[in-house]
Design a protein around this motif. Structure first.
Motif, PDB file in Angstrom:
ATOM      1  N   SER A   8      -2.919 -20.691  -3.887  1.00 46.15           N
ATOM      2  CA  SER A   8      -2.696 -19.249  -4.072  1.00 46.15           C
ATOM      3  C   SER A   8      -2.916 -18.853  -5.528  1.00 46.15           C
ATOM      4  O   SER A   8      -2.665 -19.631  -6.458  1.00 46.15           O
ATOM      5  CB  SER A   8      -1.288 -18.862  -3.602  1.00 46.15           C
ATOM      6  N   VAL A   9      -3.432 -17.644  -5.689  1.00 52.41           N
ATOM      7  CA  VAL A   9      -3.556 -17.011  -7.014  1.00 52.41           C
ATOM      8  C   VAL A   9      -2.781 -15.704  -6.846  1.00 52.41           C
ATOM      9  O   VAL A   9      -3.194 -14.845  -6.073  1.00 52.41           O
ATOM     10  CB  VAL A   9      -5.030 -16.731  -7.365  1.00 52.41           C
ATOM     11  N   ALA A  10      -1.638 -15.619  -7.509  1.00 49.99           N
ATOM     12  CA  ALA A  10      -0.660 -14.599  -7.118  1.00 49.99           C
ATOM     13  C   ALA A  10      -0.240 -13.699  -8.259  1.00 49.99           C
ATOM     14  O   ALA A  10      -0.517 -13.967  -9.438  1.00 49.99           O
ATOM     15  CB  ALA A  10       0.588 -15.312  -6.573  1.00 49.99           C
ATOM     16  N   LEU A  11       0.475 -12.642  -7.860  1.00 52.50           N
ATOM     17  CA  LEU A  11       1.251 -11.863  -8.813  1.00 52.50           C
ATOM     18  C   LEU A  11       2.713 -12.082  -8.416  1.00 52.50           C
ATOM     19  O   LEU A  11       3.107 -11.756  -7.283  1.00 52.50           O
ATOM     20  CB  LEU A  11       0.873 -10.384  -8.723  1.00 52.50           C
ATOM     21  N   ASP A  12       3.466 -12.673  -9.298  1.00 55.08           N
ATOM     22  CA  ASP A  12       4.867 -13.028  -9.008  1.00 55.08           C
ATOM     23  C   ASP A  12       5.824 -12.041  -9.657  1.00 55.08           C
ATOM     24  O   ASP A  12       5.616 -11.615 -10.809  1.00 55.08           O
ATOM     25  CB  ASP A  12       5.195 -14.406  -9.594  1.00 55.08           C
ATOM     26  N   VAL A  48      -8.509 -13.295  -4.893  1.00 58.17           N
ATOM     27  CA  VAL A  48      -7.645 -12.246  -5.450  1.00 58.17           C
ATOM     28  C   VAL A  48      -8.128 -10.914  -4.873  1.00 58.17           C
ATOM     29  O   VAL A  48      -9.258 -10.804  -4.393  1.00 58.17           O
ATOM     30  CB  VAL A  48      -7.697 -12.193  -7.001  1.00 58.17           C
ATOM     31  N   GLY A  49      -7.254  -9.921  -4.925  1.00 59.10           N
ATOM     32  CA  GLY A  49      -7.641  -8.585  -4.481  1.00 59.10           C
ATOM     33  C   GLY A  49      -8.278  -7.818  -5.635  1.00 59.10           C
ATOM     34  O   GLY A  49      -8.267  -8.281  -6.785  1.00 59.10           O
ATOM     35  N   GLU A  50      -8.787  -6.634  -5.297  1.00 60.29           N
ATOM     36  CA  GLU A  50      -9.430  -5.820  -6.348  1.00 60.29           C
ATOM     37  C   GLU A  50      -8.434  -5.366  -7.412  1.00 60.29           C
ATOM     38  O   GLU A  50      -8.818  -4.954  -8.499  1.00 60.29           O
ATOM     39  CB  GLU A  50     -10.068  -4.566  -5.711  1.00 60.29           C
ATOM     40  N   SER A  76      -5.342  -5.999  -1.209  1.00 53.70           N
ATOM     41  CA  SER A  76      -4.397  -6.251  -2.298  1.00 53.70           C
ATOM     42  C   SER A  76      -4.166  -7.747  -2.486  1.00 53.70           C
ATOM     43  O   SER A  76      -4.299  -8.547  -1.547  1.00 53.70           O
ATOM     44  CB  SER A  76      -3.076  -5.524  -2.033  1.00 53.70           C
ATOM     45  N   SER A  77      -3.824  -8.109  -3.700  1.00 52.86           N
ATOM     46  CA  SER A  77      -3.628  -9.516  -4.056  1.00 52.86           C
ATOM     47  C   SER A  77      -2.371 -10.077  -3.402  1.00 52.86           C
ATOM     48  O   SER A  77      -1.464  -9.330  -3.020  1.00 52.86           O
ATOM     49  CB  SER A  77      -3.493  -9.642  -5.577  1.00 52.86           C
ATOM     50  N   PHE A  78      -2.327 -11.405  -3.309  1.00 55.15           N
ATOM     51  CA  PHE A  78      -1.133 -12.107  -2.832  1.00 55.15           C
ATOM     52  C   PHE A  78       0.009 -11.836  -3.820  1.00 55.15           C
ATOM     53  O   PHE A  78      -0.179 -11.946  -5.031  1.00 55.15           O
ATOM     54  CB  PHE A  78      -1.449 -13.609  -2.782  1.00 55.15           C
ATOM     55  N   ARG A  79       1.160 -11.447  -3.253  1.00 53.17           N
ATOM     56  CA  ARG A  79       2.328 -11.213  -4.117  1.00 53.17           C
ATOM     57  C   ARG A  79       3.524 -11.970  -3.585  1.00 53.17           C
ATOM     58  O   ARG A  79       3.741 -12.017  -2.365  1.00 53.17           O
ATOM     59  CB  ARG A  79       2.657  -9.725  -4.191  1.00 53.17           C
ATOM     60  N   TRP A  80       4.277 -12.550  -4.495  1.00 48.80           N
ATOM     61  CA  TRP A  80       5.507 -13.266  -4.111  1.00 48.80           C
ATOM     62  C   TRP A  80       6.634 -12.771  -4.985  1.00 48.80           C
ATOM     63  O   TRP A  80       6.458 -12.590  -6.203  1.00 48.80           O
ATOM     64  CB  TRP A  80       5.307 -14.777  -4.309  1.00 48.80           C
ATOM     65  N   ARG A  81       7.775 -12.473  -4.327  1.00 47.78           N
ATOM     66  CA  ARG A  81       8.962 -12.052  -5.078  1.00 47.78           C
ATOM     67  C   ARG A  81      10.057 -13.068  -4.794  1.00 47.78           C
ATOM     68  O   ARG A  81      10.355 -13.378  -3.627  1.00 47.78           O
ATOM     69  CB  ARG A  81       9.384 -10.648  -4.615  1.00 47.78           C
ATOM     70  N   GLY A  99      -1.609 -10.254   1.728  1.00 51.47           N
ATOM     71  CA  GLY A  99      -2.748  -9.456   1.258  1.00 51.47           C
ATOM     72  C   GLY A  99      -4.071 -10.129   1.615  1.00 51.47           C
ATOM     73  O   GLY A  99      -4.279 -10.545   2.757  1.00 51.47           O
ATOM     74  N   VAL A 100      -4.940 -10.277   0.622  1.00 50.64           N
ATOM     75  CA  VAL A 100      -6.289 -10.814   0.888  1.00 50.64           C
ATOM     76  C   VAL A 100      -6.271 -12.239   1.433  1.00 50.64           C
ATOM     77  O   VAL A 100      -7.278 -12.702   1.986  1.00 50.64           O
ATOM     78  CB  VAL A 100      -7.165 -10.767  -0.390  1.00 50.64           C
ATOM     79  N   PHE A 101      -5.138 -12.922   1.325  1.00 49.50           N
ATOM     80  CA  PHE A 101      -5.080 -14.284   1.863  1.00 49.50           C
ATOM     81  C   PHE A 101      -5.118 -14.300   3.385  1.00 49.50           C
ATOM     82  O   PHE A 101      -5.464 -15.310   3.997  1.00 49.50           O
ATOM     83  CB  PHE A 101      -3.846 -15.041   1.355  1.00 49.50           C
TER      84      PHE A 101
END
Ligand code: AMP
Length: 310
Positions: A8-12, A48-50, A76-81, A99-101
């Motif tokens: 994964s390439v994420a926004l955490d 990743v997303g745009e 949208s990009s992969f996001r993990w909280r 998202g895009v995953f």
């Protein structure tokens, strides 16, 4: 030699008892690459997303990570909280947004297909399997996973086990996957399904590497302050695989050294948010911590047998 990673390439977005971070660089492939790039050349595959802040990934590219396999897809990009409370060994997932995953089909660029070392980082096991179908007989294939996939993709994960040489996972994941509470039995259960080696990580309590006949244990580096445990496992894997790829030596002794490099890189990852600490490291700092590890477990042998005067 180089190592290929898919993950994964994420926004955490993370909360720890010491602070919070919103939408920072994260993901299993990101942490892995930041750690491994100190030891060897890394080829990264992911999506990743745009909306992804691509300029932030430049820091990895400038460390020599080849991003030819990182696609940008619509969506949208992969996001993990996640949140950690006082027990920093346990991450509580608050939100996973694929998202895009959810539509990702990894395409391994031709120049990556002969990578001798392959790490299938934490990601949908169906994607991990599809990567294996595209590479040419690597020398070592290792995989990771987490509770999310153990719950949602169990049959595919079990199929994957039949195709990998080594699995890394933490103790809670090992118990969940195997339904064994004892980690020695859990490791055996996993080895019975394919991998010749299993590494079970126990957060601040170190990591065990199992084979059919041997067990090796490395402590975690006793840090005075752990700031954010996110990415410790992926950075461990980056240090471990990075050392193997750099040396090309798959002897048991060298795999043990690789565990120490894994523990070293994991210990750096947790000192700051995201991959910040991993990016600022230099070789001398890494070597110094490896030496400190040696000191941590060194003692004079032989020891007197019980009953003998000392
Ligand atoms: P760890 O090394 O286990 O702490 O991994 C942390 C990273 O895993 C975070 O940066 C997350 O973005 C990523 N992550 C969390 N959930 C998932 C998931 N279901 N699949 C893939 N990556 C994930």
């Amino acid at each position: 030699m180089s190592v290929l990673v898919v993950g994964s390439v994420a926004l955490d977005s993370i909360e720890t008892p010491f602070g919070r971070a919103e939408e920072v660089l994260g993901g299993s492939a990101t942490y892995f690459s930041a750690a491994a790039s100190h030891l060897t050349t890394v080829s990264m595959v992911g999506v990743v997303g745009e909306d992804y802040p691509m300029q932030k990934l430049e820091a990895l590219a400038s460390r020599g990570v080849d991003m030819a396999g990182v696609q940008t897809a619509r969506g949208s990009s992969f996001r993990w909280r996640g949140r950690y409370q006082h027990d920093l060994n346990t991450a509580h997932t608050l939100e996973t947004h694929l998202g895009v995953f959810s539509h990702f089909k990894p395409q391994i660029p031709g120049q990556f297909r002969r990578s001798p070392f392959v790490f299938l980082a934490n990601i949908d096991p169906r994607l991990q399997l599809s990567v294996l179908a595209q590479v040419e007989r690597p020398r070592l294939v290792a995989c990771d996973t987490m509770n999310f996939w153990i719950e949602s993709r169990r049959p595919e994960l079990l199929e994957l086990l039949g195709h990998v040489d080594l699995m890394t996972l933490n103790d809670a994941e090992a118990r969940q996957l195997t339904e064994e509470s004892n980690i020695v039995k859990a490791a055996r259960w996993i080895m019975d399904r394919g991998p010749a080696r299993v590494i079970i990580k126990k957060g601040e309590h170190g990591a065990f590497m199992f084979t059919r006949d041997t067990i090796f244990f490395a402590p975690a580096f006793p840090l005075e302050s752990v700031f954010d445990p996110t990415g410790a496992g992926d950075s461990f894997a980056g240090g471990f695989m990075g050392h193997l790829a750099r040396t090309g030596d798959l002897s048991d002794d060298n795999l043990r050294r690789a565990v120490i490099y894994g523990s070293t890189m994991g210990s750096f990852a947790v000192e700051r948010f995201s991959i910040e600490r991993l990016l600022e490291l230099d070789q001398a700092t890494i070597d110094a911590r490896v030496r400190e590890f040696q000191q941590l477990v060194a003692f004079d042998a032989p020891m007197a047998a019980v009953g003998e005067p000392t």
